[in-house]
Every structure is written in C-alpha cells, then in structure tokens.
Design a protein around this motif. Structure first.
Motif, mmCIF file in Angstrom:
data_model
loop_
_atom_site.group_PDB
_atom_site.id
_atom_site.type_symbol
_atom_site.label_atom_id
_atom_site.label_comp_id
_atom_site.label_asym_id
_atom_site.label_seq_id
_atom_site.Cartn_x
_atom_site.Cartn_y
_atom_site.Cartn_z
ATOM 1 N N TYR A 199 52.490 92.088 99.306
ATOM 2 C CA TYR A 199 52.764 92.195 100.734
ATOM 3 C C TYR A 199 51.571 92.919 101.352
ATOM 4 O O TYR A 199 51.135 93.955 100.838
ATOM 5 C CB TYR A 199 54.059 92.965 100.981
ATOM 6 C CG TYR A 199 54.559 92.913 102.404
ATOM 7 C CD1 TYR A 199 55.328 91.837 102.844
ATOM 8 C CD2 TYR A 199 54.278 93.923 103.307
ATOM 9 C CE1 TYR A 199 55.805 91.774 104.141
ATOM 10 C CE2 TYR A 199 54.738 93.878 104.612
ATOM 11 C CZ TYR A 199 55.504 92.799 105.031
ATOM 12 O OH TYR A 199 55.961 92.744 106.334
ATOM 13 N N ASN A 240 59.330 91.853 96.888
ATOM 14 C CA ASN A 240 58.214 92.714 97.294
ATOM 15 C C ASN A 240 58.376 94.153 96.827
ATOM 16 O O ASN A 240 57.423 94.933 96.880
ATOM 17 C CB ASN A 240 58.053 92.698 98.814
ATOM 18 C CG ASN A 240 57.703 91.330 99.362
ATOM 19 O OD1 ASN A 240 58.381 90.809 100.236
ATOM 20 N ND2 ASN A 240 56.644 90.723 98.845
ATOM 21 N N ASP A 257 50.577 90.721 106.667
ATOM 22 C CA ASP A 257 51.978 90.303 106.673
ATOM 23 C C ASP A 257 52.784 91.187 107.615
ATOM 24 O O ASP A 257 53.615 90.695 108.397
ATOM 25 C CB ASP A 257 52.570 90.389 105.260
ATOM 26 C CG ASP A 257 52.002 89.349 104.316
ATOM 27 O OD1 ASP A 257 51.577 88.284 104.792
ATOM 28 O OD2 ASP A 257 51.965 89.623 103.101
ATOM 29 N N VAL A 313 60.088 91.559 104.754
ATOM 30 C CA VAL A 313 60.026 92.093 103.393
ATOM 31 C C VAL A 313 61.226 91.585 102.615
ATOM 32 O O VAL A 313 62.364 91.674 103.089
ATOM 33 C CB VAL A 313 60.019 93.633 103.407
ATOM 34 C CG1 VAL A 313 60.062 94.179 101.981
ATOM 35 C CG2 VAL A 313 58.778 94.152 104.123
#
Length: 263
Positions: free
Chosen positions: A185, A200, A189, A196
């Motif tokens: 991540y 992640n 992003d 999320v």
C-alpha cells in the motif's frame, strides 16, 4: 480481498478446537507466531514471569490472537500487536481483554524480546497487547511506568521476520491509529483514496504452542532488569527551596512516555 467474517470465525473455532485437543499447556515454553510475513518461534519465560505468561497463554488458548494485526510501528523501537482485528467494515475492532495482570519486570527490554504494553501511569495494567523490541530499549523501558514486563525472546533467526514487519511503510488511519504499518500500500494509494483491505495488514494468523517443556530458558541467558531495583541518585541542591536539575536518563524516559500504551 476483504476477509470474510464467517471465514475468520471458522478459522478461530478450528484453532481453539486444536489447542484444546493438545491438552493443558500451562508450562508451555515455546510458541509459534504464524504471520502473513512468515512464521517464527518465541521462547516464553514462564518460570520467571509466570503471571504474564499465564495471561498470554490464556489469550492463545482462547484463539483471541487469531487474525489479529500489527497496529503500531515505531522504527528502531518496537512493533506492537495483540489488540485489534481488521473487520469487513474497514475498521480495527478491539479484541476483548481479560482482567489486567500484575507487573513482573524481571528482564531487560533488549532487541529480540517480547513484552507487554500497558496504560501510562499504571504498572499493573497489561492485558492483551504485546510488543517486540527492535533495539536495546532498556534505558527507556526497564524503569518507566514500573518497568515493562519482558516475558519471552524470539528464537534463532525469527527476528528476520520481525524486522520485515518493521520495514513496512507507516500510515495514519485516523484516531489513535497513526502509525499503522501496511503491506503493498503506497502513499499514492492513500492520496487516491484506495481502500485499505485485510491483505494490506501484517496479520497474525495464529499463535500456537510448539514446545511444552518446563525448562523455560534452556540455553538462553536473558539479561536481568537491573534498573528497576536501582535507587535514583539525589539531584544536587540548587541552594534554594526547589529541586535540582533532571537527570538525562529521566529525560530520555519521558521522551518515550506514552508510546507503549494499550489503545
């Protein structure tokens, strides 16, 4: 892909059934952390920190740590977990905690050890959250808040995996979760509002007992916490009615205050 709630609870149920089948492990000395970055073992100090180990193993027995996440990272200091699970509503859900355990600051907070997090200003407030020391934190943590209880040590090359946890990028997820390490991540992003997901997070799939021997230390020689019994040196008198200057060691401890608190 988000973790399905039913899948998570089925996994937890299977884990609890397996641990119950394994029998009573009150004297367990070695546990395996099964994580999304790899597996490693931790030797527990059950003879010298019995209350803390008993408390930790009860959470293990209950499957409380199944699919929990690492929710806090301070580079070169600690990685912390044991307190939260990421649910399908994109939230960090608290793990139900048991009554607090008495503090047992027998050993020093050196690299490779695992210790209990607790509330500030309350030495006997540890419940479910733990942390791994990434470096020599004895000057800060062996004395602060009554000393933080070290109750185990990472075995062999297991710190390679803990270090991999510490190599991840930190993100602010709001509220108290300002230093969450995430995998795959990026800042881009985050800027683009990418959601999320469970994958992640650094996930603790399970913690299982691998050795129930009663000799907790084996060949290990963990360092004793000598600061907790040391008497502070009186500050030199200023000649007036006030106190003297604050020692540098105390300033260092205050600088780290608040970091290893249960959230």
């Amino acid at each position: 892909m988000k973790m399905n709630v039913l899948t998570r609870y089925c996994r937890k149920a299977l884990f609890v059934a397996a641990t119950l089948a394994a029998g009573n492990f009150a004297n367990a000395t070695t546990v395996q952390f099964q994580t999304s970055l790899g597996d490693f073992e931790v030797i527990l100090f059950d003879e010298n920190t019995p209350k803390t180990v008993e408390n930790f193993l009860q959470y293990v027995s209950d499957g409380a740590y199944t699919d929990s996440v690492i929710h806090r990272l301070a580079p070169n200091f600690v990685v912390q977990g044991g307190g939260f699970i990421f649910n399908d509503e994109a939230k960090l859900e608290s793990i139900e905690s048991r009554p607090a355990v008495v503090n047992e600051p027998e050993y020093s907070n050196l690299r490779g050890t695992i210790a209990m997090a607790k509330l500030g200003g309350n030495p006997d407030s540890a419940t479910n959250q733990w942390y791994f020391n990434l470096g020599n934190n004895s000057a800060n943590l062996d004395l602060q808040n009554g000393g933080f209880t070290v109750f185990g040590q990472v075995k062999d090359d297991g710190m390679d995996i803990v270090d991999a946890m510490a190599d991840q990028t930190i993100f602010n997820m709001g509220g108290s979760f300002t230093t969450v390490p995430l995998v795959d991540y990026t800042s881009e992003d985050a800027s683009n509002g990418v959601e999320v997901e469970a994958d992640n997070f650094i996930t603790i799939y399970a913690i299982t007992v691998t050795d129930a021997a009663t000799n907790t230390l084996g060949d290990l020689s963990p360092a004793k916490n000598t600061l907790i019994t040391a008497q502070p040196t009186p500050a030199p008198s200023s000649g007036g009615g006030g106190g003297g200057s604050m020692p540098l060691a105390i300033l260092a401890m205050l600088a780290a205050a608040g970091w290893l608190r249960r959230r």
